[in-house]
Scaffold this motif. Structure first.
Motif, PDB file in Angstrom:
ATOM      1  N   GLN A  87       0.828  -1.198   0.000  1.00  0.00           N
ATOM      2  CA  GLN A  87       0.000   0.000   0.000  1.00  0.00           C
ATOM      3  C   GLN A  87       0.869   1.258   0.000  1.00  0.00           C
ATOM      4  OE1 GLN A  87      -3.161   0.049  -0.418  1.00  0.00           O
ATOM      5  NE2 GLN A  87      -3.588   2.226  -0.054  1.00  0.00           N
ATOM      6  N   VAL A  88       1.949   1.232   0.746  1.00  0.00           N
ATOM      7  CA  VAL A  88       2.861   2.379   0.761  1.00  0.00           C
ATOM      8  C   VAL A  88       3.486   2.583  -0.612  1.00  0.00           C
ATOM      9  CG1 VAL A  88       5.036   3.253   1.699  1.00  0.00           C
ATOM     10  CG2 VAL A  88       3.350   2.218   3.229  1.00  0.00           C
ATOM     11  N   ALA A  89       3.903   1.480  -1.245  1.00  0.00           N
ATOM     12  CA  ALA A  89       4.519   1.578  -2.565  1.00  0.00           C
ATOM     13  C   ALA A  89       3.521   2.117  -3.589  1.00  0.00           C
ATOM     14  CB  ALA A  89       5.039   0.213  -2.995  1.00  0.00           C
ATOM     15  N   ALA A 136      -0.586   5.290   5.451  1.00  0.00           N
ATOM     16  CA  ALA A 136      -0.086   3.977   5.033  1.00  0.00           C
ATOM     17  C   ALA A 136       1.212   3.625   5.739  1.00  0.00           C
ATOM     18  CB  ALA A 136       0.112   3.958   3.519  1.00  0.00           C
ATOM     19  N   ARG A 137       2.078   4.615   5.947  1.00  0.00           N
ATOM     20  CA  ARG A 137       3.321   4.363   6.672  1.00  0.00           C
ATOM     21  C   ARG A 137       3.036   4.003   8.129  1.00  0.00           C
ATOM     22  NH1 ARG A 137       8.261   5.901   4.607  1.00  0.00           N
ATOM     23  NH2 ARG A 137       8.980   4.838   6.473  1.00  0.00           N
ATOM     24  N   ALA A 138       2.034   4.652   8.712  1.00  0.00           N
ATOM     25  CA  ALA A 138       1.655   4.313  10.087  1.00  0.00           C
ATOM     26  C   ALA A 138       1.122   2.886  10.158  1.00  0.00           C
ATOM     27  CB  ALA A 138       0.620   5.304  10.610  1.00  0.00           C
ATOM     28  N   ALA A 139       0.327   2.494   9.168  1.00  0.00           N
ATOM     29  CA  ALA A 139      -0.180   1.124   9.133  1.00  0.00           C
ATOM     30  C   ALA A 139       0.961   0.129   8.965  1.00  0.00           C
ATOM     31  CB  ALA A 139      -1.189   0.975   7.996  1.00  0.00           C
ATOM     32  N   GLN A 140       1.962   0.496   8.182  1.00  0.00           N
ATOM     33  CA  GLN A 140       3.120  -0.376   8.015  1.00  0.00           C
ATOM     34  C   GLN A 140       3.883  -0.515   9.329  1.00  0.00           C
ATOM     35  OE1 GLN A 140       5.806   0.671   4.816  1.00  0.00           O
ATOM     36  NE2 GLN A 140       7.524  -0.394   5.807  1.00  0.00           N
ATOM     37  N   ALA A 141       4.058   0.601  10.049  1.00  0.00           N
ATOM     38  CA  ALA A 141       4.753   0.543  11.345  1.00  0.00           C
ATOM     39  C   ALA A 141       3.986  -0.340  12.328  1.00  0.00           C
ATOM     40  CB  ALA A 141       4.921   1.953  11.900  1.00  0.00           C
ATOM     41  N   ALA A 142       2.640  -0.246  12.315  1.00  0.00           N
ATOM     42  CA  ALA A 142       1.835  -1.080  13.203  1.00  0.00           C
ATOM     43  C   ALA A 142       1.984  -2.550  12.847  1.00  0.00           C
ATOM     44  CB  ALA A 142       0.370  -0.657  13.125  1.00  0.00           C
TER      45      ALA A 142
END
Length: 330
Positions: A87-89, A136-142
């Motif tokens: 999703q980030v990409a 999206a970056r926050a979701a990736q960190a989670a």
């Protein structure tokens, strides 16, 4: 307050002798139950739900800080992390496209082919995508954090006291998996009667006696809370050598204050006290805190002359009162 009673002439001459207080004084030993308690003791629990696939640490095993204690099935969490990264990409690509389109719009706006509103729309689209990128970056960190929590590590060096789960169990967030006790900086906890705390503080030597071994300890702190039922305080001590948590015994110390042995405490005219020599004559000194059959604390000098032989015959008169009060308060 104590009074000296000087003897009146005796019916018959009685022989008596004296001994210095320093020769007969006793220093009672006091005891209190004590045990070594781990400075840290935790019930290690799962933070994410998953099935247990490994528990390398066994009961009673010592582990270092950061050592792996439990490993959970992480397949679902790896999938979630891959999804978050994709999703980030995706949003990164959309942002790159929006930036190119914004630059083109600015060029066309300079030539008058796009209105100010059209340029503003392009700029807003880029801003929205950048905020989506942050989310999206926050979701990736989670997702990364959840994956990291599938491996449970020791928060400190310690010993596994008990395993509460087994490989194959389904761990739910908050489910205790094992008990871990720290091995460093263990403390000695003792329950000391409130009346003995000050004497404990003044004692020259404190020992934890466990079996046939005694360990030197010193006071670290004294609880300010008094147990209403037992009228005792918790005293926390530190040992001068590493002790294993769970070791139980007795805290022992000797009073620094000299105590008169019970054999020298007598009852005279309804009061308890002892016979001392004052100006060459036996004098009865009342001791308000004295109890028959128990040593009593005194604040006399070590060279104080205490009547020894013949003390039981003192005060016996042929007639008249047993003595005359001639002394004042000590």
């Amino acid at each position: 307050m104590a009074f000296f009673l000087m003897l009146a002439p005796l019916a018959h001459a009685q022989a008596w002798s004296t001994r210095a207080l320093g020769e007969i004084a006793v220093y009672p030993e006091f005891r209190a139950p004590a045990a070594v308690v781990a400075s840290e003791e935790a019930r290690i629990a799962a933070e994410v739900p998953a099935r247990i696939v490994a528990m390398p640490a066994r009961d009673g095993e010592a582990v270092a800080r950061g050592a792996e204690l439990v490993r959970l099935d992480d397949a679902a969490y790896r999938i979630e992390l891959d999804r978050a990264r994709a999703q980030v990409a995706l949003i990164d690509s959309r942002i790159e496209l929006a930036r190119v389109q914004l630059e083109q719009a600015r060029t066309l706006a300079g030539r008058g082919f796009i209105s100010a509103d059209g340029l503003r729309i392009r700029s807003t689209e880029l801003g929205v995508l950048e905020r989506e990128h942050d989310a999206a970056r926050a979701a990736q960190a989670a997702a990364e954090l959840a994956l990291a929590r599938t491996i449970i590590r020791a928060p400190y060096a310690g010993v596994v006291r008990e395993r509460l789960a087994a490989v194959g169990d389904l761990a739910v967030a908050g489910t205790p998996l094992l008990n871990l006790s720290a091995t460093a900086a263990a403390e000695v906890h003792a329950r000391v009667p409130a009346a003995l705390v000050e004497g404990l503080r003044a004692a020259p030597t404190l020992l934890l006696a466990a079996g046939d071994t005694a360990y030197a300890v010193h006071i670290r702190r004294v609880s300010g809370v008094l147990d209403a039922a037992g009228q005792a305080r918790d005293v926390i001590l530190a040992a001068e050598r590493a002790l294993p948590p769970g070791l139980a015994g007795e805290l022992r110390w000797r009073s620094r204050t000299p105590h008169l042995p019970p054999a020298y405490v007598q009852q005279h005219e309804g009061r308890l006290g002892a016979w001392l020599v004052r100006a060459g004559t036996p004098a009865f000194v009342a001791l308000p805190d004295a109890q028959l059959g128990r040593p009593v604390a005194v604040d006399w000098a070590e060279d104080t002359a205490v009547v020894d032989e013949g003390r039981f015959s003192l005060g016996l008169r042929a007639d008249g009162p047993a003595g005359e009060a001639v002394g004042g308060a000590r």
